[in-house]
Write an enzyme that holds these catalytic residues in place. Structure first.
Site, mmCIF file in Angstrom:
data_model
loop_
_atom_site.group_PDB
_atom_site.id
_atom_site.type_symbol
_atom_site.label_atom_id
_atom_site.label_comp_id
_atom_site.label_asym_id
_atom_site.label_seq_id
_atom_site.Cartn_x
_atom_site.Cartn_y
_atom_site.Cartn_z
ATOM 1 N N ASP A 102 -5.140 -0.772 2.311
ATOM 2 C CA ASP A 102 -5.616 -1.398 1.074
ATOM 3 C C ASP A 102 -4.457 -2.094 0.362
ATOM 4 O O ASP A 102 -3.295 -1.771 0.590
ATOM 5 C CB ASP A 102 -6.195 -0.338 0.134
ATOM 6 C CG ASP A 102 -7.403 0.350 0.740
ATOM 7 O OD1 ASP A 102 -8.049 -0.240 1.620
ATOM 8 O OD2 ASP A 102 -7.691 1.482 0.306
HETATM 9 N N1 URA Z 1 -7.525 5.134 3.502
HETATM 10 C C1 URA Z 1 -7.694 4.470 2.337
HETATM 11 O O1 URA Z 1 -8.502 4.851 1.507
HETATM 12 N N2 URA Z 1 -6.953 3.379 2.122
HETATM 13 C C2 URA Z 1 -6.016 2.938 2.987
HETATM 14 O O2 URA Z 1 -5.342 1.949 2.712
HETATM 15 C C3 URA Z 1 -5.845 3.639 4.190
HETATM 16 C C4 URA Z 1 -6.615 4.731 4.436
#
Ligand code: URA
Length: 241
Positions: A102
């Protein structure tokens, strides 16, 4: 497949800047598939031999780049600021991310040109561990640990067992997953009535972030590459990275 531009390939192999390697080519010092070439912009067919001053160079068919992603970058080519902006000098056109982080997540993001490796690293069948450092709003509990270990049910689907561990402070935990679903870590804690305040991927299978500062990227070492291929059963005929 058209192959990689000769000047880019030579620069990637560490023979100099694009300008410097172009001079080598124009000087007639480079042969591709046994033929002298003078055009630095020509394309090298996959598997072709490349020689400099009569000595063959070890041309890799595949490359794998490890990035220590900072928060604030999007795992996308089209949205910005893009993680690809951090990969200047690497063959970005051919590199795909192994899963996504993310925008607000930091840590280990691998890119590869190897489609089968990418598939195996992301497919739950191969059970490649992804280890995260998570800062939580509320302390994690023994019940969370158990629920994750049993395989949490998220929106009607049972997840693979996940390992939750912590030391002194139960708001600073490590979570190891064997799969990588959309926003998985955040959704798992949300399902337990908790909230992720900070998230960093520390490891992907045998790969860690040692020696890589935030925002930096590098090629995998031959040892890391071998360990990665082994982790997904690609050791052997397909491992000619
Ligand atoms: N899980 C998440 O919620 N976000 C990420 O970036 C990676 C794994």
């Amino acid at each position: 497949m058209r192959g990689e531009r000769l000047d880019r390939l030579l620069a990637r192999l560490g023979l100099g800047s694009r300008k410097e390697v172009a001079r080598l080519v124009r000087g007639g010092r480079v042969r591709v598939a046994g033929e002298e070439v003078r055009d630095p912009g020509c394309h090298v067919p996959p598997g072709a031999t490349v020689e400099l001053d009569g000595k063959p160079l070890r041309v890799r068919r595949h490359h794998h780049v490890l990035l220590h992603k900072p928060a604030g970058y999007v795992t996308s080519r089209t949205e910005g600021p893009s993680v690809y902006a951090l990969l200047e000098g690497f063959p970005t056109r051919d590199l795909s991310p192994v899963g996504r982080l993310d925008k607000d997540t930091e840590g280990l993001l691998l890119f590869t040109t190897h489609g089968e490796l990418l598939h195996r690293l992301t497919h739950p069948r191969h059970k490649v561990a992804k280890r995260y450092l998570v800062h939580l709003l509320h302390p994690a509990t023994e019940a969370d640990r158990q629920a994750f270990a049993e395989g949490l049910v998220l929106e009607g689907e049972r997840l693979l067992p996940a390992l939750l561990a912590w030391g002194e402070d139960p708001t600073r935990v490590e979570l190891t997953l064997l799969e990588g679903r959309f926003h998985q870590v955040k959704r798992m804690f949300a399902a337990r009535g908790n909230r992720v305040l900070y998230l960093k991927r520390l490891a992907l299978g045998p790969l860690g972030l040692e020696g890589l500062a935030r925002g930096e990227a590098r090629y995998l070492t031959p040892e890391e590459e071998a360990a990665l291929y082994r982790a997904v059963g690609l050791w052997g005929e397909d491992a000619q990275g």
